[in-house]
Design a protein around this motif. Structure first.
Motif, PDB file in Angstrom:
ATOM      1  N   UNK A   1     -28.972 -25.017   6.147  1.00 32.14           N
ATOM      2  CA  UNK A   1     -27.520 -25.021   6.346  1.00 32.14           C
ATOM      3  C   UNK A   1     -26.986 -23.601   6.510  1.00 32.14           C
ATOM      4  N   UNK A   2     -27.556 -22.681   5.760  1.00 28.32           N
ATOM      5  CA  UNK A   2     -27.112 -21.295   5.862  1.00 28.32           C
ATOM      6  C   UNK A   2     -27.423 -20.731   7.256  1.00 28.32           C
ATOM      7  N   UNK A   3     -28.641 -20.986   7.724  1.00 30.69           N
ATOM      8  CA  UNK A   3     -29.042 -20.489   9.040  1.00 30.69           C
ATOM      9  C   UNK A   3     -28.272 -21.198  10.142  1.00 30.69           C
ATOM     10  N   UNK A   4     -27.998 -22.472   9.944  1.00 31.13           N
ATOM     11  CA  UNK A   4     -27.222 -23.216  10.935  1.00 31.13           C
ATOM     12  C   UNK A   4     -25.860 -22.561  11.169  1.00 31.13           C
ATOM     13  N   UNK A   5     -25.169 -22.190  10.084  1.00 29.89           N
ATOM     14  CA  UNK A   5     -23.866 -21.557  10.231  1.00 29.89           C
ATOM     15  C   UNK A   5     -23.987 -20.137  10.785  1.00 29.89           C
ATOM     16  N   UNK A   6     -25.065 -19.456  10.448  1.00 34.48           N
ATOM     17  CA  UNK A   6     -25.281 -18.135  11.024  1.00 34.48           C
ATOM     18  C   UNK A   6     -25.480 -18.254  12.531  1.00 34.48           C
ATOM     19  N   UNK A   7     -26.216 -19.267  12.963  1.00 35.21           N
ATOM     20  CA  UNK A   7     -26.420 -19.509  14.389  1.00 35.21           C
ATOM     21  C   UNK A   7     -25.098 -19.776  15.099  1.00 35.21           C
ATOM     22  N   UNK A   8     -24.299 -20.666  14.522  1.00 30.79           N
ATOM     23  CA  UNK A   8     -23.028 -21.029  15.148  1.00 30.79           C
ATOM     24  C   UNK A   8     -22.083 -19.829  15.214  1.00 30.79           C
TER      25      UNK A   8
END
Length: 208
Positions: A152-159
């Motif tokens: 989830x952390x990486x997902x938001x960093x990607x977005x």
């Protein structure tokens, strides 16, 4: 409808959290520990409460924070990180992770893609990088309620990175390149080197 395709809204909310949301969350006891006044889950203040992320894009200008208020909110959230990290960092991460999503939503709803918005996105990415470093050894949970979820952390960093790169591109097309672009393009490239949603520690082996 994509928020960037809709007509921009001029935010009229002058507080970090709209009054209606703040009062409702006080009644329900839905206050994060970093928003509570004297630890009371039913009591907060204008200087502590921060608007929660809402998956449904709001069109009411009274619920959308203006750019100066968004900057004030970012400064407030980052100030929470301005001390040695301890066992509270996980809960602090979960709080900031949600509230930063709400900031990005308010920026998109108003079509704010200027240099100030770029700096906010860069600060958010740095936060996600710090979180990956500080929390990489925590037990993974399904969502943050059970532990640190690196995915989830990486997902938001990607977005956040995708939104940031669009702003970089727009500024470059206008002849105003952003000096920090190579730094954040580099972070994104490093992130893509490992497709696993989190850190994986492996001992190095040497071939003779």
């Amino acid at each position: 409808m994509d928020t960037e395709d809709a007509e921009p809204i001029i935010g009229a909310c002058s507080e970090m959290c709209p009054e209606s949301e703040r009062e409702e969350r006080e009644r329900k006891g839905d206050l994060d520990k970093f928003e509570r006044l004297d630890g009371d889950r039913n009591l907060t203040s204008k200087s502590l409460a921060v608007k929660k992320y809402n998956r449904t894009a709001e069109r009411d200008a009274a619920l959308i924070r203006s750019l100066p208020v968004l900057q004030k909110t970012v400064d407030h959230l980052l100030d929470l990180l301005n001390h040695p990290y301890d066992e509270d960092f996980l809960s602090m991460h979960n709080f900031l992770w949600d509230r930063m999503r709400a900031i990005r939503m308010d920026l998109r709803m108003q079509h704010i893609f200027n240099r100030q918005a770029i700096t906010m996105h860069e600060q958010m990415i740095r936060f996600h990088i710090i979180a990956m470093h500080e929390l990489c050894e925590y037990t993974r949970g399904e969502g943050f309620s059970e532990g640190f979820d690196a995915h989830l952390n990486i997902e938001q960093m990607n977005k956040t990175s995708v939104e940031l790169f669009q702003m970089y591109d727009d500024h470059r097309k206008r002849g105003c390149p952003v000096p920090t672009e190579p730094e954040f393009r580099g972070y994104y490239a490093l992130l893509k080197l490992d497709k696993h949603p989190g850190y994986k520690s492996c001992p190095l082996t040497w071939q003779r």
